[in-house]
Design an enzyme around this catalytic site. Structure first.
Site, mmCIF file in Angstrom:
data_model
loop_
_atom_site.group_PDB
_atom_site.id
_atom_site.type_symbol
_atom_site.label_atom_id
_atom_site.label_comp_id
_atom_site.label_asym_id
_atom_site.label_seq_id
_atom_site.Cartn_x
_atom_site.Cartn_y
_atom_site.Cartn_z
ATOM 1 N N ASN A 1 98.386 52.917 54.126
ATOM 2 C CA ASN A 1 97.628 51.924 54.861
ATOM 3 C C ASN A 1 97.486 52.304 56.339
ATOM 4 O O ASN A 1 96.466 52.819 56.764
ATOM 5 C CB ASN A 1 98.297 50.552 54.689
ATOM 6 C CG ASN A 1 97.382 49.424 55.120
ATOM 7 O OD1 ASN A 1 96.476 49.617 55.921
ATOM 8 N ND2 ASN A 1 97.606 48.240 54.594
ATOM 9 N N ASP A 2 98.529 52.096 57.104
ATOM 10 C CA ASP A 2 98.417 52.311 58.545
ATOM 11 C C ASP A 2 98.062 53.756 58.904
ATOM 12 O O ASP A 2 97.383 54.002 59.900
ATOM 13 C CB ASP A 2 99.734 51.934 59.233
ATOM 14 C CG ASP A 2 100.029 50.449 59.067
ATOM 15 O OD1 ASP A 2 99.061 49.667 59.030
ATOM 16 O OD2 ASP A 2 101.205 50.084 58.968
#
Lengths: 460, 100
Positions: A386-387
């Site tokens: 994700n990040d």
């Protein structure tokens, strides 16, 4: 006779130091890595056996019983633990090393027969560092194992930590300069150091644990080196110092990969689930896709880049992912894996999981190698990351992750994200990638979703 | 050991650690952290000496605890590092998925 034993011991420790350094050197190249641990292991065996000859030792029964208990528990747990749980096991074993260094300091200080003030000072400093590493590593273990879910933070926490550290140093100075109440002061010293490890680690979020574990690894090395000075043991001094400096470098590399300073990791209290408000709202909507369509897309692609993240580890999806890749490779698709330095819970965590599944390491590329290739990729498949693929790190100055180097998955012609739900990532920051026009979301557990993709590609 | 010699050892070992790890590829970061975690398990020999020279009950208890922890560090560190490194194979030696 005693003199001879001492000489044999010194030479053996020299050999051990040599084997350790050669072992670490071999471990830093994929080709020789497997033999590296054997070299280091031989060094450890030599040092342990020869130490039984140490002049003036007693309590042999206790020593052997302690080695057997500690060794058997660690061996069984180390062989049985799942690959996905490796990070917390390393934290645990590291904490044990720190605790052992603190125990050596405690024995020496309670006895209180230090030859000089500098020796006592080294014992105190090594003891404090070892105790902090011990309790801190246990908290890191608890957090990664899911035993400790919340991060405890309150106003004035840093000030309290500084006060605890000052208190420990003050008691340490008392011990080193010689006091009448040695036992009491030494006990207080270790109590404060253990509390410091707890209160330093509790506020740090799970996403930052890789850096923290690496830091405690370096600290344990340093503590071992200091206790080596106290015991006049060259093997401990050399091995501890080598680990201390190597671990410090590794910690810096990791913090830099997240574009954070070490102080920021330790003191900002960032990196926790849902703790940070989203930097800004993101326009657009997430567009779902069916597994069958993704299967067709990938089967007719020239090049597919896979970006694995912690979600793949949680879902234990690495074997399925490799199965999918082999199908694609058989169809003539070029497949590459893109690994962000801090994907997962440790640097290289993803590489270990992929290696477990049998992925050859030459298919795996790190950030610098792969980032230029996304533009030529037909499909970027994001599995539980994700990040590390959030483009706001390049564009949005208000975002907490602004400036962090990311994988430019958004540059691929098509982006497919396998994700359990619509929530934000580990850091709590909205991911702009999910809202792009060329991005499609495939909702589901990593393992199940990849299983569907395998069926879809087979059906093409 | 004479103080200044010990300081020389400290300095040279610090440079060695830095140099040995400086060129390590990212894929080996976790195994190498695990490997260095094993190497500081050398604290075992110190703990053995501390327990071996312990006299009072308190010293023996702490020393026993120290040897137990140190043995855990050394043995556990070896077990997990070896397991991780065992899996590093080039494409020449492919295995079937899930065969392990």
């Amino acid at each position: 006779m005693v003199l001879n034993a001492a000489a044999v011991i010194q030479v053996s420790y020299l050999l051990t130091a040599f084997l350790f350094i050669m072992g670490l050197k071999r471990m830093s190249s994929p080709v020789t890595a497997r033999s590296g641990i054997l070299w280091a292991g031989a060094g450890m065996a030599v040092a342990t056996l020869i130490t039984f000859l140490y002049p003036g030792l007693s309590n042999y029964g206790l020593i052997i019983v302690a080695i057997i208990i500690g060794g058997v528990i660690a061996w069984v747990s180390g062989r049985r633990v799942a690959m996905t749980d490796m990070p917390q096991m390393i934290a645990l074993y590291n904490g044990m090393g720190g605790g052992a260094a603190a125990a050596i300091a405690a024995v020496e200080l309670y006895r209180g027969e230090q030859t000089s003030m500098s020796v006592a000072t080294l014992a105190v400093v090594g003891g404090i560092i070892g105790a902090v590493s011990f309790s801190g590593s246990l908290i890191a273990f608890g957090k990664l194992q899911g035993l400790i879910k919340r991060s405890i933070r309150f106003k004035g926490q840093q000030l309290l930590n500084v006060l605890i550290l000052l208190g420990a140093l003050l008691l340490g100075a008392l011990v080193a300069s010689g006091t009448n109440d040695t036992a009491l002061v030494v006990t207080g010293l270790f109590a404060l150091a253990l509390i410091l490890g707890l209160s330093m680690t509790l506020p740090i979020g799970g996403a930052d644990m890789p850096v923290v574990i690496s830091l405690y690894n370096a600290l344990t090395g340093l503590a071992v080196a200091f206790e080596g000075f106290v015991l006049n043991n060259a093997a401990m001094i050399i091995a501890g110092t080598v680990v201390g400096s190597a671990g410090t470098l590794l910690t810096q590399l990791m913090a830099r990969a997240m574009n954070r300073s070490l102080g920021n990791v330790l003191f900002s209290g960032f990196g926790d689930t849902g703790a940070v408000a989203a930097g800004g709202t993101v326009a657009g909507s997430m567009k779902p896709i069916e597994a069958a369509d993704v299967g067709v897309m990938m089967a007719f692609a020239q090049k597919v880049i896979i970006v694995p993240g912690y979600g793949m580890a949680v879902a234990q999806a690495q074997h399925k992912v490799w199965e999918l890749c082999q199908l694609l490779i058989d169809r003539g698709v070029t497949v590459r894996f893109a690994i962000h330095p801090v994907a997962g819970r440790m640097p290289g965590h993803m590489n270990v999981l992929l290696a477990e599944a049998g992925v050859p390491y030459d298919l795996i590329a790190d950030l610098d190698e792969i980032n230029a290739e996304f533009e030529t990729a037909d499909v970027a498949l994001i599995i539980g990351a994700n990040d590390v693929v959030n483009p706001v790190a390049r564009t949005d100055k208000s975002s907490p992750i602004y400036g962090m180097p990311i994988l430019n998955a958004d540059k691929a012609k098509n982006v497919v994200v396998i994700k359990r739900g619509q929530g934000a990532g580990f850091s709590g920051i909205e991911n702009a990638l999910f809202y792009l026009d060329n991005t499609r979301m495939l909702y589901g557990d990593g393992q199940a979703a990849v299983g569907q993709l395998i069926q879809a590609v087979k059906a093409v | 050991m004479i103080g200044i010699v010990a300081l020389y050892i400290f300095m040279l070992a610090a440079f060695t650690g830095y140099e040995v790890i400086a060129k390590v590829p990212v894929i080996l970061h976790t195994p190498l952290m695990s490997g260095s975690n094993f190497v500081h398990g050398i604290v075992l020999v110190g703990a053995m000496v501390a327990l071996g020279q312990a006299h009072t009950g308190l010293e023996k208890w702490i020393g026993f605890f120290g040897v137990l922890l140190a043995a855990g560090n050394a043995v556990g560190g070896y077990a997990v590092t070896e397991r991780m490194l065992e899996m590093f194979k080039a494409s020449g030696a492919k295995r079937k998925p899930g065969a392990h």
